[in-house]
Design an enzyme around this catalytic site. Structure first.
Site, PDB file in Angstrom:
ATOM      1  N   GLY A 162      29.564  21.900   0.712  1.00 15.89           N
ATOM      2  CA  GLY A 162      29.185  20.731  -0.116  1.00 15.89           C
ATOM      3  C   GLY A 162      28.383  21.369  -1.273  1.00 15.89           C
TER       4      GLY A 162
ATOM      5  N   PHE B 249      10.754   8.968  -9.003  1.00 21.55           N
ATOM      6  CA  PHE B 249      10.666   8.341  -7.762  1.00 21.55           C
ATOM      7  C   PHE B 249      10.000   8.225  -6.590  1.00 21.55           C
ATOM      8  CE2 PHE B 249      15.161  10.195  -5.682  1.00 21.55           C
ATOM      9  CZ  PHE B 249      16.098   9.122  -6.406  1.00 21.55           C
TER      10      PHE B 249
ATOM     11  N   ARG C 222      11.411  14.082   3.348  1.00 18.72           N
ATOM     12  CA  ARG C 222      12.097  14.790   2.657  1.00 18.72           C
ATOM     13  C   ARG C 222      12.146  14.130   1.093  1.00 18.72           C
ATOM     14  NH1 ARG C 222      16.626  13.659   0.227  1.00 18.72           N
ATOM     15  NH2 ARG C 222      17.381  12.480   1.495  1.00 18.72           N
TER      16      ARG C 222
ATOM     17  N   GLU D 241      17.601   2.911  -2.883  1.00 20.98           N
ATOM     18  CA  GLU D 241      16.173   1.901  -2.887  1.00 20.98           C
ATOM     19  C   GLU D 241      15.646   1.408  -4.697  1.00 20.98           C
ATOM     20  OE1 GLU D 241      14.033   5.130  -1.402  1.00 20.98           O
ATOM     21  OE2 GLU D 241      12.684   5.631  -2.862  1.00 20.98           O
TER      22      GLU D 241
ATOM     23  N   HIS E 193      16.421   5.458   6.531  1.00 24.56           N
ATOM     24  CA  HIS E 193      16.071   4.573   5.071  1.00 24.56           C
ATOM     25  C   HIS E 193      15.774   3.366   5.499  1.00 24.56           C
ATOM     26  CE1 HIS E 193      16.761   3.959   0.937  1.00 24.56           C
ATOM     27  NE2 HIS E 193      16.326   4.724   0.559  1.00 24.56           N
TER      28      HIS E 193
ATOM     29  N   LEU F 197      24.658   2.536   2.040  1.00 26.91           N
ATOM     30  CA  LEU F 197      22.925   2.487   1.582  1.00 26.91           C
ATOM     31  C   LEU F 197      22.631   1.704   0.427  1.00 26.91           C
ATOM     32  CD1 LEU F 197      20.281   4.626   1.535  1.00 26.91           C
ATOM     33  CD2 LEU F 197      21.358   5.314  -1.015  1.00 26.91           C
TER      34      LEU F 197
ATOM     35  N   GLN G  60      15.133  11.278   8.839  1.00 27.80           N
ATOM     36  CA  GLN G  60      15.110  10.571   7.713  1.00 27.80           C
ATOM     37  C   GLN G  60      15.739   8.532   7.976  1.00 27.80           C
ATOM     38  OE1 GLN G  60      15.368  11.181   3.518  1.00 27.80           O
ATOM     39  NE2 GLN G  60      12.984  10.604   3.539  1.00 27.80           N
TER      40      GLN G  60
ATOM     41  N   HIS H 240      19.282   8.305   7.245  1.00 24.70           N
ATOM     42  CA  HIS H 240      20.075   9.137   6.208  1.00 24.70           C
ATOM     43  C   HIS H 240      19.572  10.562   6.521  1.00 24.70           C
ATOM     44  CE1 HIS H 240      20.363   8.928   2.087  1.00 24.70           C
ATOM     45  NE2 HIS H 240      19.215   9.114   1.585  1.00 24.70           N
TER      46      HIS H 240
ATOM     47  N   ARG I 109       9.165   5.212   2.577  1.00 22.77           N
ATOM     48  CA  ARG I 109      10.668   4.614   3.481  1.00 22.77           C
ATOM     49  C   ARG I 109      10.226   5.002   4.953  1.00 22.77           C
ATOM     50  NH1 ARG I 109      14.913   9.001   0.586  1.00 22.77           N
ATOM     51  NH2 ARG I 109      14.998   8.269  -1.303  1.00 22.77           N
TER      52      ARG I 109
HETATM   53  C1  FAD Z   1      24.698   8.277   0.605  1.00 25.35           C
HETATM   54  C2  FAD Z   1      23.879   9.149   0.064  1.00 25.35           C
HETATM   55  C3  FAD Z   1      22.944   9.261  -0.270  1.00 25.35           C
HETATM   56  C4  FAD Z   1      21.837  10.348  -1.171  1.00 25.35           C
HETATM   57  N1  FAD Z   1      21.350  10.574  -2.145  1.00 25.35           N
HETATM   58  C5  FAD Z   1      20.589  11.706  -2.444  1.00 25.35           C
HETATM   59  C6  FAD Z   1      19.952  11.376  -3.694  1.00 25.35           C
HETATM   60  O1  FAD Z   1      19.829  10.761  -4.816  1.00 25.35           O
HETATM   61  N2  FAD Z   1      19.523  12.973  -4.431  1.00 25.35           N
HETATM   62  C7  FAD Z   1      18.867  13.861  -2.891  1.00 25.35           C
HETATM   63  O2  FAD Z   1      18.914  15.116  -3.323  1.00 25.35           O
HETATM   64  N3  FAD Z   1      20.115  13.851  -1.607  1.00 25.35           N
HETATM   65  C8  FAD Z   1      20.367  12.229  -1.764  1.00 25.35           C
HETATM   66  N4  FAD Z   1      21.047  12.328  -0.625  1.00 25.35           N
HETATM   67  C9  FAD Z   1      21.219  13.435   0.237  1.00 25.35           C
HETATM   68  C10 FAD Z   1      21.977  14.800  -0.303  1.00 25.35           C
HETATM   69  O3  FAD Z   1      23.330  13.788  -1.051  1.00 25.35           O
HETATM   70  C11 FAD Z   1      22.304  16.057   1.118  1.00 25.35           C
HETATM   71  O4  FAD Z   1      21.147  15.988   2.200  1.00 25.35           O
HETATM   72  C12 FAD Z   1      22.860  16.850   1.122  1.00 25.35           C
HETATM   73  O5  FAD Z   1      24.034  16.545  -0.350  1.00 25.35           O
HETATM   74  C13 FAD Z   1      24.132  17.972   1.817  1.00 25.35           C
HETATM   75  O6  FAD Z   1      24.319  18.937   1.227  1.00 25.35           O
HETATM   76  P1  FAD Z   1      25.090  20.110   2.301  1.00 25.35           P
HETATM   77  O7  FAD Z   1      25.967  20.657   0.634  1.00 25.35           O
HETATM   78  O8  FAD Z   1      24.027  20.316   2.615  1.00 25.35           O
HETATM   79  O9  FAD Z   1      26.628  19.624   2.631  1.00 25.35           O
HETATM   80  P2  FAD Z   1      27.299  18.065   2.838  1.00 25.35           P
HETATM   81  O10 FAD Z   1      27.917  17.580   1.549  1.00 25.35           O
HETATM   82  O11 FAD Z   1      27.269  17.258   3.487  1.00 25.35           O
HETATM   83  O12 FAD Z   1      28.988  19.290   2.847  1.00 25.35           O
HETATM   84  C14 FAD Z   1      29.187  19.361   4.109  1.00 25.35           C
HETATM   85  C15 FAD Z   1      30.488  20.409   3.916  1.00 25.35           C
HETATM   86  O13 FAD Z   1      30.483  21.455   5.297  1.00 25.35           O
HETATM   87  C16 FAD Z   1      32.004  21.080   5.772  1.00 25.35           C
HETATM   88  N5  FAD Z   1      31.750  20.472   7.605  1.00 25.35           N
HETATM   89  C17 FAD Z   1      31.123  20.266   8.361  1.00 25.35           C
HETATM   90  N6  FAD Z   1      31.777  20.517   9.655  1.00 25.35           N
HETATM   91  C18 FAD Z   1      32.219  21.709   9.080  1.00 25.35           C
HETATM   92  C19 FAD Z   1      33.158  22.749  10.433  1.00 25.35           C
HETATM   93  N7  FAD Z   1      33.190  22.213  11.133  1.00 25.35           N
HETATM   94  N8  FAD Z   1      34.067  23.161   9.641  1.00 25.35           N
HETATM   95  C20 FAD Z   1      34.431  23.259   8.674  1.00 25.35           C
HETATM   96  N9  FAD Z   1      34.076  22.581   7.206  1.00 25.35           N
HETATM   97  C21 FAD Z   1      33.069  22.171   7.736  1.00 25.35           C
HETATM   98  C22 FAD Z   1      31.991  19.170   4.975  1.00 25.35           C
HETATM   99  O14 FAD Z   1      33.762  19.163   5.011  1.00 25.35           O
HETATM  100  C23 FAD Z   1      31.458  19.119   4.324  1.00 25.35           C
HETATM  101  O15 FAD Z   1      32.439  19.913   2.698  1.00 25.35           O
HETATM  102  C24 FAD Z   1      22.027  11.446  -0.253  1.00 25.35           C
HETATM  103  C25 FAD Z   1      21.998  11.218   0.741  1.00 25.35           C
HETATM  104  C26 FAD Z   1      23.537  10.229   0.691  1.00 25.35           C
HETATM  105  C27 FAD Z   1      24.902  10.556   2.506  1.00 25.35           C
END
Ligand code: FAD
Ligand code: SF4
Ligand code: SF4
Ligand code: FES
Lengths: 569, 315
Positions: free
Chosen positions: A12, A117, A382, A246, A233, A243, A231, A345, A277
């Site tokens: 991610g 926001f 958050r 908002e 939503h 989702l 959290q 969420h 929220r």
């Molecule tokens: C619908 C939605 C809307 C959102 N809108 C917003 C917003 O507008 N603004 C904001 O700030 N935040 C928002 N958020 C929150 C935010 O998007 C996430 O919290 C954030 O993107 C998480 O990023 P990350 O890099 O930690 O993990 P993720 O993007 O969840 O990535 C996790 C990664 O780990 C990998 N992985 C998982 N388990 C394993 C494993 N066992 N082995 C190998 N790989 C694995 C997955 O494949 C993925 O690549 C939103 C979330 C959602 C769901």
């Protein structure tokens, strides 16, 4: 044995930003491992935006204001030293994203545009139309391609192997190759995202948010911090939890119960639907509990009514919301109200970070970033737009931290990693040839149901005692679960089985943390302890594991500048 | 009770086979719901990928009765109404199949990297200050930035099905165009040059990529844009550019390109260069149906513009 200096797990925003930082450090071998193709990550779901006090939309905005908004938003549970560090990095981090190629929406002067926001005292959320997370994720992927990051796509983390507080390596399942592989590595960054799927269908998160990295670290002896803060939503689609942004309330949508009342008048007569929220989620659940919702049990809902906004406005301002409602609920909001219910969420808690500058954990060589970990900057709640900010800022720190650590580390036991991989081979054999036992799906669904009903928006001691019993029972059943697929190539059932194990592990920590926090703060709302209790609970919950026993302890919150005050909006 | 049947093209790593699953109909569901129902209650060994279930991650693209779609956003009712209660589900084409509906993206990722699909920021910008861009210029790349790398376009691309050795995936050209059009980027010329021998002139204008894209991109049009710029930059000496020149007359005669005619011409072109077997293969796969007259090609303005550019370059 396969080996790396730095291995980032999860692709991610947090993982890719970490990998980019680590490859910049000359002479290190860096890998990026992920359970799906890199661009399938939850980060791509984020629409709204990313926070940073760029002062483009409002010259009166400042890093200081972002600092205070975040502290207040956290209900004073965030560590203020970490928050200050975080907000001060954000303007640069966002401009760097621009330089990487993120196509941001622009203002009249060609600068990055910013919008309002929830919980922010100035418009400081930068965005790209309504696909902000998507473009950040894809741009970071482009940068990984550019810098030749070695990507292990569709490799699944099974175990973090540590010995006496020091990392040895990991065990992974190479899905496409159909092999279980030991990997020796000097440092890892866990960036595997959140665990919203412990509520299964009642979440906005993708199927992959199962808390794998959180559970793997916990099993390797790293504590979890503040797991009880989850959290919700308020406006997820009733059937799928998807989702409804908002913006639907921002543009003036009403919430209605089965009597056709705008029930928010009872809970927040001034702000009505525009309350925070947590508050709106609590109001919706109360209506349903008291019989003023539609439908029953897990499929109960209330309505989000946009009809009075008129066709024009809906088509112009909320086209995506309309599309989703039509596709997933067969309801065209121009003519009918949308069935909605709160949806899990985000998890504020996670892997305990002990140094926010490097994102180090208690085990030498293990670093973590993003939603998988808890720094803590989000505390009990958050703010919207602060998670995308979190992942790019702390992704970078973690990448640097892991790289520096790798340069200094040598001499650790690779033997243990090999041994662990062999144990996984045996486990694969054992579970896939088993002829009796519950199915993965049955345990998963019962977990989601008890979590939603008893550890959801509202919590009470009695309900959670009950949940703890059920979760313990499910953990026991899990020992004999049936995984009837012996093919090692891309065995998604085996993956689902391990994911279920992760969810059970994390869910138990959520229940225990919540049961022991006898107060209401941020997202954690206890009907039996409705008030915030700073005297006893202005502290982080730390859950650790010894054998199969979970232990709870506490750690003080770092307060530098802002003394706790009542949170009012 | 009404039943739905999915006939799924499966592959276990060694053998290909088709397996049928029937389950009770429910209104208002999606193709992905059917796959999940099968995996959860009929056959847990079925392998497919899906993550966001809201059309943003690109993981769930499959072929339903020969058409690439995102399983998660495709309503079952509409499909059943068109095709009846039995559907054939297969992995997307032009990718290596790993197992069942799961395909390998690794080679495609490598080809993306070959095309250098990342921003090369102009020298006046730096990492600390970021970039500047007008709102109008942002709009020029907004559409292409929406690509979710689902592979639907690549699955149905006639050119890739015929021969994928001298052509890249349609989404890759869209990405290249995105950077060429990005006012923050300094390497447009270098990109255009690099793409000359990477299939730029091999696209068959079948417009499959345009009709199949769930996110409203039009890779075929982006290819036309790249060609246009390429001719403007003086790359006129290759067969593709010369072929474009041969359409000038059509345009001058009728004022626009006739899509049905274009289709006939494309087939004519294929047979005239002695690739008849390939045309047959396309016909068999339902790619080039002589009885099917597709709607007006969305990119015809671009084609006209190419021609204009050709004429200018000849002055
Ligand atoms: C619908 C939605 C809307 C959102 N809108 C917003 C917003 O507008 N603004 C904001 O700030 N935040 C928002 N958020 C929150 C935010 O998007 C996430 O919290 C954030 O993107 C998480 O990023 P990350 O890099 O930690 O993990 P993720 O993007 O969840 O990535 C996790 C990664 O780990 C990998 N992985 C998982 N388990 C394993 C494993 N066992 N082995 C190998 N790989 C694995 C997955 O494949 C993925 O690549 C939103 C979330 C959602 C769901
Ligand atoms: S128009 Fe060109 S790129 Fe698009 S599908 Fe047809 S041949 Fe492929
Ligand atoms: S261009 Fe469209 S069809 Fe092709 S990969 Fe991107 S989103 Fe999918
Ligand atoms: S599951 Fe993500 S696009 Fe369908």
């Amino acid at each position: 044995m396969l080996n790396f200096d730095v291995l980032v797990i999860g692709s991610g925003g947090a993982g890719m930003r970490a990998a980019l930082e680590a490859v910049r450090q000359e002479g290190l071998s860096v890998g990026l491992m992920t359970k799906m193709f890199p661009t399938r990550s939850a980060t791509g779901c984020a629409q709204g935006g990313i926070n940073g006090a760029l002062q483009n939309a409002d010259p009166a905005d400042s890093i200081e204001k972002h600092f205070f908004d975040t502290v207040k938003g956290s209900d004073y549970l965030g560590d203020q030293d970490a928050i200050e560090h975080f907000v001060s990095q954000m303007p640069d981090a966002i401009r760097e994203l621009d330089y990487f190629g993120v196509p941001f929406s622009r203002d009249g002067e060609g600068r990055i545009a910013q919008r309002n926001f929830g919980g922010a005292s100035s418009p400081r959320t930068c965005f790209s139309a309504d696909v902000t997370g998507h473009v950040i994720l894809h741009t970071l992927y482009e940068q990984c391609l550019k810098h030749g990051v070695k990507v292990l796509a569709e490799w699944y983390l099974l175990q973090v192997v540590a010995d006496q507080g020091k990392l040895c390596g990991i065990v992974a399942y190479d899905l496409k190759g159909g092999r279980i592989v030991p990997i020796a590595t000097k440092a890892i960054v866990i960036a595997t995202g959140g665990a919203g799927r412990i509520y299964w269908l009642r979440t906005t998160n993708p199927f992959t948010s199962t808390g794998d990295g959180i559970a793997a670290c916990f099993d390797a002896g790293i504590p979890l911090k503040d797991p009880e803060f989850v959290q919700f939503h308020p406006t997820g689609l009733a059937g799928t939890g998807i989702l409804m942004s908002e913006a639907s309330r921002g543009e003036g949508g009403y919430l209605l119960n089965n009597k056709g009342e705008r029930f928010m008048a009872r809970y927040a007569p001034e702000k009505m639907e525009l309350a925070t929220r947590d508050l709106v989620s609590q109001a919706i659940e109360t209506e349903i509990k008291e019989g003023r919702g539609f439908g029953e049990g897990l499929s109960a809902y209330v309505q989000l009514d946009l009809r009075h906004l008129g066709r024009e406005k809906i088509l112009e301002r909320l086209p995506q919301i309309r599309d989703l409602a039509i596709t997933f609920e067969q309801v065209d909001p121009i003519n009918e109200p949308i069935p909605i219910r709160p949806s899990c969420h985000y998890v504020m808690g996670g892997i305990d970070i002990i140094d926010y500058r490097t994102c180090a954990t208690a085990v030498e060589g293990v670093f973590a970033a993003g939603e998988a970990c808890c720094v803590s900057i989000h505390g009990a709640n958050r703010l919207g737009g602060n998670s995308l900010a979190d992942i790019v800022a702390f992704g970078k720190f973690a990448g640097k931290g892991a790289a520096d650590c790798a340069k200094q580390r040598h001499g650790f036991s690779e033997g243990l990693v090999g041994q662990a991989a062999r144990a996984w081979e045996e486990k694969f054999q054992a579970v896939t040839t088993r002829k009796t036992g519950a199915s993965v799906v049955s345990i998963r669904d019962r977990l989601a149901e008890i979590m939603w009903n008893n550890v959801g928006v509202f919590r009470t001691g009695a309900d959670m005692e009950e949940a703890l019993k059920v979760v313990d029972g499910l953990i026991k059943e899990y020992q004999t679960v049936m995984v009837p697929d012996q093919n090692k190539i891309y065995n998604t059932l085996f993956v689902n089985y391990i994911e279920l194990g992760s969810m059970l592990t994390v869910a138990k920590a959520v229940v225990l943390g919540a049961l022991n926090r006898k107060e209401s703060r941020g997202s954690h709302c206890r009907a039996d302890f409705p008030n915030r209790d700073d005297a006893q609970f202005l502290k982080h919950t730390i859950v650790s594991k010894q054998g199969s026993t979970y232990n709870i302890s506490y750690r003080p919150v770092v307060i530098t500048k802002y003394q706790p005050a009542e949170r009012k909006y | 009770m009404r039943k739905i049947t999915y006939k799924i093209e499966r592959f276990d790593g060694v053998n290909n086979f088709v397996q049928e699953y029937s389950f009770p109909y429910q209104p208002g569901k999606t193709i992905l719901w059917g796959l999940i129902t099968i995996k959860d209650s009929l056959d847990p060994t079925l392998a497919f990928t899906a993550a966001c279930r809201s059309a943003v991650c690109g993981a769930c693209a499959v072929r339903v009765n020969g058409q690439a779609v995102l399983a998660c956003e495709t309503p079952l009712d509409a499909i059943l109404e068109r095709f009846g209660d039995t559907l054939t589900i297969a992995p997307i084409q032009n990718f290596k199949v790993i197992r069942d509906l799961v395909v390998d993206w690794e080679p495609q990722a490598a080809r993306l990297a070959e095309a250098k699909t990342w921003l090369q920021p102009r020298d006046e910008f730096d990492a600390r200050k970021g970039c500047r861009q007008t709102a109008a210029d942002f709009k020029k790349i907004n559409t292409q930035a929406a690509c979710i790398l689902c592979g639907s376009c690549a699955s149905e691309c006639s050119k890739l099905s015929a021969n994928d050795q001298d052509f890249l995936e349609p989404f890759t050209y869209s990405k290249v165009w995105k950077f060429v059009a990005d006012t923050r980027d300094k390497s447009a010329a270098e990109r255009i040059q690099a793409i000359q021998d990477k299939g730029l002139w091999k696209c068959m204008h079948c417009a499959e990529c345009i009709t199949k894209c769930p996110k409203g991109l039009a890779p075929g049009e982006d290819i036309a844009r790249l060609r246009q710029l390429s001719i403007k930059m003086g790359y006129t000496g290759n067969p593709g550019a010369r072929h474009a020149l041969s359409f000038v007359k059509d345009i001058e005669d009728t004022g626009r390109l006739n899509e049905a005619k274009l289709q006939v011409r494309t087939i004519g072109l294929i047979s005239s260069i002695a690739k008849f077997p390939m045309a047959l293969r396309l016909l068999r796969r339902g790619k080039l149906n002589p009885f099917h007259f597709p709607g007006k090609v969305k990119g015809h303005e671009q084609i006209q513009a190419i021609l204009k550019a050709v004429r200018e370059s000849e002055k």
